[in-house]
Design a protein around this motif. Structure first.
Motif, PDB file in Angstrom:
ATOM      1  N   GLY A  77       8.713   4.930  -3.775  1.00 11.46           N
ATOM      2  CA  GLY A  77       9.685   4.506  -2.769  1.00 11.46           C
ATOM      3  C   GLY A  77       9.068   4.295  -1.408  1.00 11.46           C
ATOM      4  O   GLY A  77       9.769   4.165  -0.421  1.00 11.46           O
ATOM      5  N   GLY A  78       7.736   4.246  -1.353  1.00 12.18           N
ATOM      6  CA  GLY A  78       7.038   4.166  -0.078  1.00 12.18           C
ATOM      7  C   GLY A  78       7.272   2.899   0.699  1.00 12.18           C
ATOM      8  O   GLY A  78       7.021   2.846   1.897  1.00 12.18           O
ATOM      9  N   GLY A  79       7.767   1.838   0.038  1.00 13.91           N
ATOM     10  CA  GLY A  79       8.011   0.581   0.731  1.00 13.91           C
ATOM     11  C   GLY A  79       9.064   0.684   1.813  1.00 13.91           C
ATOM     12  O   GLY A  79       9.137  -0.164   2.696  1.00 13.91           O
ATOM     13  N   VAL A  80       9.889   1.722   1.749  1.00 12.91           N
ATOM     14  CA  VAL A  80      10.872   1.986   2.807  1.00 12.91           C
ATOM     15  C   VAL A  80      10.616   3.390   3.364  1.00 12.91           C
ATOM     16  O   VAL A  80      11.543   4.164   3.596  1.00 12.91           O
ATOM     17  CB  VAL A  80      12.330   1.846   2.303  1.00 12.91           C
ATOM     18  CG1 VAL A  80      12.661   0.395   2.038  1.00 12.91           C
ATOM     19  CG2 VAL A  80      12.581   2.692   1.067  1.00 12.91           C
ATOM     20  N   ALA A  81       9.366   3.677   3.601  1.00 14.80           N
ATOM     21  CA  ALA A  81       8.902   5.036   3.892  1.00 14.80           C
ATOM     22  C   ALA A  81       9.788   5.818   4.852  1.00 14.80           C
ATOM     23  O   ALA A  81      10.324   6.859   4.487  1.00 14.80           O
ATOM     24  CB  ALA A  81       7.465   4.992   4.417  1.00 14.80           C
TER      25      ALA A  81
ATOM     26  N   ARG B  61       0.828  -1.215   0.000  1.00 12.55           N
ATOM     27  CA  ARG B  61       0.000   0.000   0.000  1.00 12.55           C
ATOM     28  C   ARG B  61       0.854   1.254   0.000  1.00 12.55           C
ATOM     29  O   ARG B  61       0.530   2.240  -0.659  1.00 12.55           O
ATOM     30  CB  ARG B  61      -0.944  -0.004   1.198  1.00 12.55           C
ATOM     31  CG  ARG B  61      -2.053  -1.010   1.023  1.00 12.55           C
ATOM     32  CD  ARG B  61      -3.064  -0.900   2.119  1.00 12.55           C
ATOM     33  NE  ARG B  61      -3.978  -2.030   2.001  1.00 12.55           N
ATOM     34  CZ  ARG B  61      -5.281  -1.934   2.169  1.00 12.55           C
ATOM     35  NH1 ARG B  61      -5.832  -0.777   2.459  1.00 12.55           N
ATOM     36  NH2 ARG B  61      -6.039  -2.995   2.060  1.00 12.55           N
ATOM     37  N   LEU B  62       1.940   1.232   0.744  1.00 14.59           N
ATOM     38  CA  LEU B  62       2.830   2.400   0.776  1.00 14.59           C
ATOM     39  C   LEU B  62       3.453   2.639  -0.591  1.00 14.59           C
ATOM     40  O   LEU B  62       3.601   3.784  -1.016  1.00 14.59           O
ATOM     41  CB  LEU B  62       3.905   2.219   1.849  1.00 14.59           C
ATOM     42  CG  LEU B  62       3.398   2.292   3.291  1.00 14.59           C
ATOM     43  CD1 LEU B  62       4.489   1.850   4.252  1.00 14.59           C
ATOM     44  CD2 LEU B  62       2.918   3.697   3.628  1.00 14.59           C
ATOM     45  N   ARG B  63       3.824   1.574  -1.291  1.00 14.71           N
ATOM     46  CA  ARG B  63       4.387   1.729  -2.649  1.00 14.71           C
ATOM     47  C   ARG B  63       3.359   2.341  -3.599  1.00 14.71           C
ATOM     48  O   ARG B  63       3.714   3.109  -4.488  1.00 14.71           O
ATOM     49  CB  ARG B  63       4.841   0.370  -3.192  1.00 14.71           C
ATOM     50  CG  ARG B  63       6.135  -0.116  -2.605  1.00 14.71           C
ATOM     51  CD  ARG B  63       6.638  -1.356  -3.338  1.00 14.71           C
ATOM     52  NE  ARG B  63       7.582  -2.068  -2.513  1.00 14.71           N
ATOM     53  CZ  ARG B  63       7.336  -3.203  -1.878  1.00 14.71           C
ATOM     54  NH1 ARG B  63       6.146  -3.770  -1.979  1.00 14.71           N
ATOM     55  NH2 ARG B  63       8.245  -3.767  -1.132  1.00 14.71           N
TER      56      ARG B  63
END
Length: 198
Positions: free
Chosen positions: A123-127, A116-118
Motif C-alpha cells: 500500500g506504499g503508493g499512498v504512503a 518504489r514505495l509500492r
C-alpha cells in the motif's frame, strides 16, 4: 561546502533540506541539486548515501511515515481518555501537519516514487494517507471496544470521511492550517452516527 567537511548526520540533513524545499516551493522544486544546495553540501553526498534521487525521495517519504507512527501510537494510547471527538481533532491536526501534507502531492507527482514505495511497503503508493487511515481506523476500533463508539458503527466509512475531510481541510494551507474549530466540526459531523445511543 567542501567535500572534506564532515556532516554529522548527512541523511537527516538532506531530509530536512528536502522538507524545507517542499514547504517553501512545492514538489516541483525538488531536484538533487536543489536539495544539496539547501543542505549546504556537495552533490556527491546525496549519491554517496542513496542509489539515485528516487531512492532518496522514497526514503524521505518513509522517514516522514515513521514519524507519523509516533503520532498514531499517541492516538491509540488516548483511547478511553478525554473525548473521542477531542482526540480525533488533535490527531488529525498533527497527522496532517505541514510536512505530511507537502509530501502527499510529491507522491502523486512522481510515478517512479510511487512505484518504489509500492515495492517497499504494501500500500506504499499512498504512503502518508495510508498511514493516517490505519491510525484513525485502529483508534476507532479501540474506542468501539471500550464502548465509546457504537458496536454497529461503520468504521470504514467514518475513517474515510475523517481522512478525506482532514486532507482536504489541510491541503491548501494558505493563509495557514485549518482552525481547530474547523477540524472539530468535521470530526463531530463524521462521528454523528457512530456514537452510542443514549
Amino acid at each position: 561546502m567542501p567535500t572534506g567537511v564532515h556532516l554529522h548526520d548527512p541523511r537527516r540533513q538532506l531530509f530536512d533540506a528536502a522538507e524545507r524545499l517542499l514547504l517553501r516551493d512545492g514538489p516541483i522544486a525538488l531536484t538533487s541539486r536543489a536539495v544539496t544546495d539547501e543542505a549546504g553540501c556537495a552533490k556527491g553526498v546525496l549519491h554517496r548515501h542513496f542509489v539515485d534521487f528516487d531512492a532518496f525521495l522514497a526514503d524521505l517519504v518513509l522517514d516522514s511515515a515513521a514519524r507519523l507512527e509516533e503520532q498514531a501510537t499517541a492516538l491509540r494510547e488516548s483511547a478511553g481518555t478525554g473525548t473521542v471527538a477531542g482526540n480525533l481533532t488533535a490527531a488529525l491536526t498533527a497527522l496532517f501537519g505541514p510536512v505530511p501534507v507537502a509530501i502527499i502531492p510529491l507522491i502523486t507527482f512522481r510515478d517512479e516514487l510511487r512505484k518504489r514505495l509500492r515495492q517497499t511497503t504494501p500500500g506504499g503508493g499512498v504512503a502518508i494517507l495510508g498511514h493516517v487511515t490505519t491510525a484513525i481506523s485502529a483508534y476507532l476500533a479501540d474506542e468501539r471496544d471500550l464502548g465509546r463508539i457504537a458496536s454497529d458503527a461503520d468504521l470504514e466509512s467514518v475513517t474515510l470521511s475523517l481522512v478525506g475531510g482532514g486532507h482536504l481541510l489541510s491541503a491548501d494551507r494558505a493563509p495557514g492550517p485549518p482552525s481547530e474549530a474547523a477540524v472539530n466540526r468535521l470530526v463531530t459531523t463524521a462521528l454523528a452516527g457512530a456514537l452510542p445511543r443514549a
